[in-house]
Design a protein around this motif. Sequence first.
Motif, PDB file in Angstrom:
ATOM      1  N   UNK A 107       1.923  14.703 -10.853  1.00 21.19           N
ATOM      2  CA  UNK A 107       1.966  14.825 -12.327  1.00 21.19           C
ATOM      3  C   UNK A 107       0.668  15.415 -12.863  1.00 21.19           C
ATOM      4  N   UNK A 108      -0.439  14.846 -12.226  1.00 22.64           N
ATOM      5  CA  UNK A 108      -1.748  15.357 -12.701  1.00 22.64           C
ATOM      6  C   UNK A 108      -1.878  16.853 -12.412  1.00 22.64           C
TER       7      UNK A 108
ATOM      8  N   UNK B 120      -2.127  22.307 -14.266  1.00 20.40           N
ATOM      9  CA  UNK B 120      -1.567  23.658 -14.343  1.00 20.40           C
ATOM     10  C   UNK B 120      -1.125  23.993 -15.758  1.00 20.40           C
ATOM     11  N   UNK B 121      -0.516  23.012 -16.385  1.00 17.15           N
ATOM     12  CA  UNK B 121      -0.087  23.248 -17.775  1.00 17.15           C
ATOM     13  C   UNK B 121      -1.279  23.466 -18.683  1.00 17.15           C
ATOM     14  N   UNK B 122      -2.316  22.647 -18.473  1.00 20.58           N
ATOM     15  CA  UNK B 122      -3.525  22.788 -19.292  1.00 20.58           C
ATOM     16  C   UNK B 122      -4.168  24.160 -19.093  1.00 20.58           C
ATOM     17  N   UNK B 123      -4.204  24.605 -17.797  1.00 21.91           N
ATOM     18  CA  UNK B 123      -4.764  25.935 -17.525  1.00 21.91           C
ATOM     19  C   UNK B 123      -3.931  27.025 -18.183  1.00 21.91           C
ATOM     20  N   UNK B 124      -2.615  26.871 -18.091  1.00 22.34           N
ATOM     21  CA  UNK B 124      -1.727  27.860 -18.724  1.00 22.34           C
ATOM     22  C   UNK B 124      -1.938  27.883 -20.234  1.00 22.34           C
TER      23      UNK B 124
ATOM     24  N   UNK C 189       0.824  -1.211   0.000  1.00 20.91           N
ATOM     25  CA  UNK C 189       0.000   0.000   0.000  1.00 20.91           C
ATOM     26  C   UNK C 189       0.856   1.258   0.000  1.00 20.91           C
ATOM     27  N   UNK C 190       1.951   1.201   0.727  1.00 18.80           N
ATOM     28  CA  UNK C 190       2.843   2.357   0.767  1.00 18.80           C
ATOM     29  C   UNK C 190       3.400   2.629  -0.624  1.00 18.80           C
ATOM     30  N   UNK C 191       3.752   1.499  -1.290  1.00 26.16           N
ATOM     31  CA  UNK C 191       4.251   1.692  -2.653  1.00 26.16           C
ATOM     32  C   UNK C 191       3.164   2.289  -3.557  1.00 26.16           C
ATOM     33  N   UNK C 192       1.946   1.732  -3.393  1.00 26.25           N
ATOM     34  CA  UNK C 192       0.844   2.282  -4.198  1.00 26.25           C
ATOM     35  C   UNK C 192       0.549   3.742  -3.847  1.00 26.25           C
ATOM     36  N   UNK C 193       0.610   4.014  -2.502  1.00 25.07           N
ATOM     37  CA  UNK C 193       0.367   5.399  -2.083  1.00 25.07           C
ATOM     38  C   UNK C 193       1.426   6.336  -2.642  1.00 25.07           C
ATOM     39  N   UNK C 194       2.646   5.850  -2.634  1.00 24.28           N
ATOM     40  CA  UNK C 194       3.716   6.659  -3.179  1.00 24.28           C
ATOM     41  C   UNK C 194       3.483   6.896  -4.664  1.00 24.28           C
ATOM     42  N   UNK C 195       3.028   5.806  -5.326  1.00 27.47           N
ATOM     43  CA  UNK C 195       2.734   5.946  -6.761  1.00 27.47           C
ATOM     44  C   UNK C 195       1.566   6.921  -6.972  1.00 27.47           C
ATOM     45  N   UNK C 196       0.566   6.788  -6.028  1.00 25.87           N
ATOM     46  CA  UNK C 196      -0.578   7.690  -6.128  1.00 25.87           C
ATOM     47  C   UNK C 196      -0.151   9.136  -5.920  1.00 25.87           C
ATOM     48  N   UNK C 197       0.678   9.353  -4.914  1.00 30.11           N
ATOM     49  CA  UNK C 197       1.158  10.725  -4.671  1.00 30.11           C
ATOM     50  C   UNK C 197       1.915  11.252  -5.868  1.00 30.11           C
ATOM     51  N   UNK C 198       2.758  10.369  -6.397  1.00 32.27           N
ATOM     52  CA  UNK C 198       3.511  10.810  -7.586  1.00 32.27           C
ATOM     53  C   UNK C 198       2.563  11.124  -8.737  1.00 32.27           C
ATOM     54  N   UNK C 199       1.557  10.273  -8.914  1.00 29.86           N
ATOM     55  CA  UNK C 199       0.616  10.515 -10.024  1.00 29.86           C
ATOM     56  C   UNK C 199      -0.190  11.798  -9.799  1.00 29.86           C
ATOM     57  N   UNK C 200      -0.554  12.064  -8.530  1.00 33.70           N
ATOM     58  CA  UNK C 200      -1.252  13.312  -8.248  1.00 33.70           C
ATOM     59  C   UNK C 200      -0.380  14.531  -8.563  1.00 33.70           C
TER      60      UNK C 200
END
Length: 779
Positions: free
Chosen positions: A121-122, A127-131, A108-119
Amino acid sequence: MPSAVDHGDDLYAAVKQITQSSSDSDYIDQLVPVMKDVRYSDRAGHLVQALNQLSAEREADIERMCNSNHQEFVSSVNSLLRVREGTVEMTTQILQLNQSIQASTENLAEQKKALVDSRGVRQNIDETSQALNDCLDVLRLANQVHDLLTKKNHYAALRALDELQTVHLKEVSRYKIAEMIEKSVPATQRLIADAVMTDLNTWLFRIREASQYLGEVAFYHTEMRRTRHEERAKQDEHFMKFKLNTAMELVADETDEFDILNNDETDTQVDFSPLFECMHIHETLGQSDHFRAEYAATRRRQKELIIPSSINLLDEDGSELSSLLESIAGFAIIERATIRRTENFRAIVDVEELWDSMCQSTITLITNNLHTVESDDLLLKIKGRIALFILTMENWGYSVTSLNALLLTLFEKYSELLKRRFSEDFQEIVSTDDYMPMPINNLEEYDKVVNVSWYTPDKDREQLTFPCVLPFSQMYPLCCIDIRNFLNQIYLFSDDHFQRSTVIDDTLRSSLDELLCENVCQSLVDRLSSQYPGQIVQILTNLEHFETACQELQDLLFQARSSSSDTKQVVLAATEQFRAAKKTASDRIFELVNSKIDDLIETAEYDWMAMKPTREPSNYMQELTRYLSNIMNSVLLGLPTEIKEFIYFDALSHASTMILVTPTRSLSLSPTLSLSCIRILPISLSAALLTFQLQNLPLDQSVKRITPAAVQALATDAEFLSSFVDSLNNPILKENLDELIQTVALMGTDNSDEFFDVAQRNRKYGKVEPQKGAILIEK
């Protein structure tokens, strides 16, 4: 053990209370203060003893309880062992579960870390899309500015550019694209300014092309106003005192609304929107002063395009002049409308300068080509177009002083052309006249002549019988017609603007004087050299009527003067000149009649030494009386009575004198002889041009003696002449023979001494000169 601790010791009570705590946290929370107190009071041993004592008491309790409940305890132990076994199993399971949970937790920690990383990026993507969206909005607005420019919505483009610069660029100011667009804003502003100026130049070109039609419409409107004003003047005489463009006329014409710039009837639509848009855009860009200067320079260049290098004034329909005036009018109307519809955009001094420049150029063109115009009718048309132009522009508030001066120049040219034309007409009339009383065949013809001539008939028209003759010759009514036409032609130059000013009055008076004096009066005087008394008599009659006409003209000019406050009487020099010409003509008649009398007396043949008296009058005396009777009843019949009597008087006086004295007589004047000599010489000296002596009259030196029979013959002739004068029924004429009768009576008297008695001489021979009487008595 109880003996080792004091019962009053508070530590025991505290420890006991601590052990009764419901939870470990309360236990520790209560134990800590006690331990702090023991530490600082050196009672640690006592605390340990208290704890040990309490522990011993608890063990004793437990042992006591166990002793009393051993079986139950054993069963409890067994149960506890089973529980322990179960607990161990459960512990094993828990450990296994713990390992599983730990493995799951790591996953789960690995997944959470992946989730945090994905968040992260998103979020970066968001931000890029808004810009990107913000930048796209900026680019869309930038493109919209150019689209609006393409659609010629210049002000909307400028507003969009301003919104882009002040709002949207600030939102993307951290991006490079904002800097790029910010740098392009001035260039885009220039594009907008250039585009709107292009449209304005197109508009200026169109209104320059439409200026002529606009001027034509303005002229049409002025003509309609003039027509309405004339109709009002016919209905109400008070309006006759007001000219066009006066306050009274403008108020009276308010009900007829006519917008020259926007009128469906004439299909004129002048839309100032391009100008207003251009003004507003340049004001927004802070370039108002530059735009005003550029607009003024453009209008100056357009003004130069209106004025041609030359103009043809000989065009019958005046198309070139009309086009020029209409173009100037349209141009000036646009300028005046621009001032009225804008504020502080067009300087009045600039507009007035353009107007003055166009006026001066037009005046120069017309003046330089005015010498080509030789027709007064064409010049009148030219004046009409200029006057209409003046009235139109005066209504628009422009100064027309220089154009008024041009009208004066045109009037001078017009009056010269009229004077030249009528001068030729007068000369032709005078030269082709038959100098005979004018015959009239019917009443219609009589009315026409009387209506055009200044002539008061002796009889009422109902009493006339036709055919009849009028006293003047045909030249008089023809000249009267020309005079009236000349007056009408001069006054045709007058209109709503150029009314009957003192210039017209003075020019008319001087021109009319010149025509009458030089072309009529002098021409008639030149014809007095004729040897035909009938022609001289007719000229005198014409001069008499011309004098009357001049007097009538003086009254007419006085009534038609421009200023009613001017009470000075109008005096024509021609009146006095015709009067002087009458005197010259009558002198010429006297001369011709006296010359004929001299010719007749020249044929007298008296025999001064005759011994036998004769009772019949001499042949020359009979011819003389017959001549006087015939000429008075035929040739001189048309003369006024006073002139005829004066000629009679002079002829009889001359005859009575010439019968007695040595006469001098003039030979016939040559037609080439100037009559100025006759006008400056007295009648008594006019016969001294060429003379010769008659040798057979009483006072002649060759007659030495006169017999009574000869005196009787002379007395018979004198009596015959006296009888003729008596038949004229004019006592005044008889006085002319007093000298002759008294002289003949003196020659026949038997008492000559009476003559030398002053009293007797004055009574009986008062008309006889003493020296002549003495000579005759001696003879």
